[in-house]
Design a protein around this motif. Structure first.
Motif, PDB file in Angstrom:
ATOM      1  N   SER A  86       0.844  -1.197   0.000  1.00 32.95           N
ATOM      2  CA  SER A  86       0.000   0.000   0.000  1.00 32.95           C
ATOM      3  C   SER A  86       0.876   1.243   0.000  1.00 32.95           C
ATOM      4  CB  SER A  86      -0.917   0.010   1.227  1.00 32.95           C
ATOM      5  OG  SER A  86      -1.658   1.220   1.290  1.00 32.95           O
ATOM      6  N   GLY A  87       0.505   2.210  -0.822  1.00 34.92           N
ATOM      7  CA  GLY A  87       1.209   3.484  -0.891  1.00 34.92           C
ATOM      8  C   GLY A  87       0.240   4.643  -0.775  1.00 34.92           C
ATOM      9  N   LEU A  88       0.699   5.824  -1.143  1.00 38.16           N
ATOM     10  CA  LEU A  88      -0.159   7.002  -1.063  1.00 38.16           C
ATOM     11  C   LEU A  88      -1.125   7.106  -2.227  1.00 38.16           C
ATOM     12  CD1 LEU A  88       2.434   9.730   0.041  1.00 38.16           C
ATOM     13  CD2 LEU A  88       0.935   8.322   1.474  1.00 38.16           C
ATOM     14  N   TRP A  89      -0.809   6.441  -3.333  1.00 36.19           N
ATOM     15  CA  TRP A  89      -1.612   6.628  -4.531  1.00 36.19           C
ATOM     16  C   TRP A  89      -2.288   5.349  -5.015  1.00 36.19           C
ATOM     17  CZ3 TRP A  89      -1.807  11.711  -5.316  1.00 36.19           C
ATOM     18  CH2 TRP A  89      -0.750  12.481  -4.839  1.00 36.19           C
ATOM     19  N   HIS A  90      -1.766   4.187  -4.658  1.00 38.74           N
ATOM     20  CA  HIS A  90      -2.375   2.951  -5.133  1.00 38.74           C
ATOM     21  C   HIS A  90      -1.938   1.790  -4.243  1.00 38.74           C
ATOM     22  CE1 HIS A  90       1.328   3.815  -7.460  1.00 38.74           C
ATOM     23  NE2 HIS A  90       1.630   2.561  -7.149  1.00 38.74           N
ATOM     24  N   THR A  91      -2.629   0.688  -4.404  1.00 37.38           N
ATOM     25  CA  THR A  91      -2.286  -0.557  -3.727  1.00 37.38           C
ATOM     26  C   THR A  91      -1.870  -1.586  -4.768  1.00 37.38           C
ATOM     27  OG1 THR A  91      -4.603  -1.292  -3.808  1.00 37.38           O
ATOM     28  CG2 THR A  91      -3.860  -0.146  -1.817  1.00 37.38           C
ATOM     29  N   CYS A  92      -1.031  -2.520  -4.353  1.00 33.00           N
ATOM     30  CA  CYS A  92      -0.531  -3.535  -5.270  1.00 33.00           C
ATOM     31  C   CYS A  92      -0.653  -4.905  -4.616  1.00 33.00           C
ATOM     32  CB  CYS A  92       0.931  -3.274  -5.637  1.00 33.00           C
ATOM     33  SG  CYS A  92       1.221  -1.711  -6.510  1.00 33.00           S
ATOM     34  N   LEU A  93      -0.848  -5.895  -5.463  1.00 35.53           N
ATOM     35  CA  LEU A  93      -0.917  -7.292  -5.035  1.00 35.53           C
ATOM     36  C   LEU A  93       0.111  -8.080  -5.817  1.00 35.53           C
ATOM     37  CD1 LEU A  93      -2.212  -9.735  -3.598  1.00 35.53           C
ATOM     38  CD2 LEU A  93      -3.859  -9.839  -5.489  1.00 35.53           C
ATOM     39  N   TYR A  94       0.947  -8.824  -5.078  1.00 31.77           N
ATOM     40  CA  TYR A  94       1.961  -9.649  -5.726  1.00 31.77           C
ATOM     41  C   TYR A  94       1.621 -11.120  -5.521  1.00 31.77           C
ATOM     42  CZ  TYR A  94       6.292 -12.187  -6.500  1.00 31.77           C
ATOM     43  OH  TYR A  94       7.224 -13.093  -6.943  1.00 31.77           O
ATOM     44  N   THR A  95       1.566 -11.847  -6.607  1.00 31.43           N
ATOM     45  CA  THR A  95       1.376 -13.293  -6.571  1.00 31.43           C
ATOM     46  C   THR A  95       2.413 -13.935  -7.484  1.00 31.43           C
ATOM     47  OG1 THR A  95      -0.260 -13.174  -8.364  1.00 31.43           O
ATOM     48  CG2 THR A  95      -1.093 -13.127  -6.103  1.00 31.43           C
ATOM     49  N   GLU A  96       2.760 -15.175  -7.176  1.00 35.01           N
ATOM     50  CA  GLU A  96       3.770 -15.861  -7.972  1.00 35.01           C
ATOM     51  C   GLU A  96       3.268 -16.158  -9.378  1.00 35.01           C
ATOM     52  OE1 GLU A  96       4.957 -19.308  -5.850  1.00 35.01           O
ATOM     53  OE2 GLU A  96       5.988 -18.190  -4.239  1.00 35.01           O
ATOM     54  N   GLU A  97       1.971 -16.377  -9.530  1.00 29.74           N
ATOM     55  CA  GLU A  97       1.442 -16.721 -10.846  1.00 29.74           C
ATOM     56  C   GLU A  97       1.338 -15.515 -11.765  1.00 29.74           C
ATOM     57  OE1 GLU A  97      -0.007 -17.351  -8.013  1.00 29.74           O
ATOM     58  OE2 GLU A  97       0.175 -19.527  -7.748  1.00 29.74           O
ATOM     59  N   VAL A  98       0.854 -14.393 -11.241  1.00 27.71           N
ATOM     60  CA  VAL A  98       0.570 -13.220 -12.077  1.00 27.71           C
ATOM     61  C   VAL A  98       1.673 -12.177 -11.985  1.00 27.71           C
ATOM     62  CG1 VAL A  98      -1.110 -11.402 -12.562  1.00 27.71           C
ATOM     63  CG2 VAL A  98      -1.897 -13.649 -11.788  1.00 27.71           C
ATOM     64  N   GLY A  99       2.266 -12.044 -10.821  1.00 25.35           N
ATOM     65  CA  GLY A  99       3.244 -10.985 -10.618  1.00 25.35           C
ATOM     66  C   GLY A  99       2.631  -9.840  -9.818  1.00 25.35           C
TER      67      GLY A  99
END
Length: 208
Positions: free
Chosen positions: A38-51
């Motif tokens: 989580s940051g100030l402008w967006h959130t990110c999700l990391y998975t081994e399959e998708v990245g």
């Protein structure tokens, strides 16, 4: 010049920190292959399959108060840091701009130091605020133990480093002003009354 390089490094670090999505991280024990950022402008999700998949926040009003305040303060930090560099550069020794105007150069260095201080404080404040809210939420006993908690991300530490570098750079600008004032002090006048008194005392001693 050291003050300029330190301030520039702090400004670049703060700029990168502003847009990094690594302010907070979360890893679920139920699904260890998923990591949330989580940051100030967006959130990110990391998975081994998708990245890595990132998504911007849909509404500013829906953000927590600490993130809203942090957005404003980090924007102020970048603006004041850039203005501080622009103001201090003509006041440096060896720069032909404002040549022959030592008073103007001194004022430009003071302005650059003040703006660098403001930039550093407005970087340290939001990072510390988000760190505080993260700690409070992490130790909140109202959440179930199985629920994942947000933890510190790498951007928090880079934000602290950038803020401290800006404060140190602003301080070095003031040190440069003090050193310039010391170098421009007029030499002692040998014909002053005190000098004459010391000369007479020396002559009397020689006669004795």
């Amino acid at each position: 010049w050291t003050a300029l390089f330190v301030t520039f490094g702090g400004l670049v670090t703060s700029l990168i920190t502003t847009f990094l999505p690594l302010w907070k991280t979360m890893n679920s024990d139920l699904n260890e292959v998923e990591n949330w950022f989580s940051g100030l402008w967006h959130t990110c999700l990391y998975t081994e399959e998708v990245g890595v998949q990132c998504k911007a926040y849909e509404s500013i009003m829906g953000l927590p108060m600490d993130l809203q305040i942090s957005r404003v303060l980090m924007s102020v930090s970048i603006a004041t840091g850039g203005l501080g560099l622009l103001a201090a550069f003509p006041g440096l020794e060896g720069v032909e701009m404002c040549g022959g105007q030592p008073v103007l150069k001194r004022r430009l260095l003071i302005l650059g130091g003040v703006l660098s201080w403001v930039s550093g404080l407005t970087t340290l404040a939001p990072v510390s605020l988000v760190a505080y809210t993260t700690v409070v939420d992490f130790w909140d006993e109202g959440f179930p133990d199985v629920m994942p908690r947000w933890e510190y991300g790498e951007a928090m530490f880079s934000g602290w480093f950038g803020g401290l570098a800006l404060v140190v750079g602003g301080t070095l600008f003031f040190v440069a002003v003090c050193m310039g004032d010391y170098d421009q002090r007029p030499p002692s006048v040998p014909n002053s009354p005190q000098a004459k008194h010391r000369t007479k005392h020396y002559l009397k001693t020689e006669v004795l």
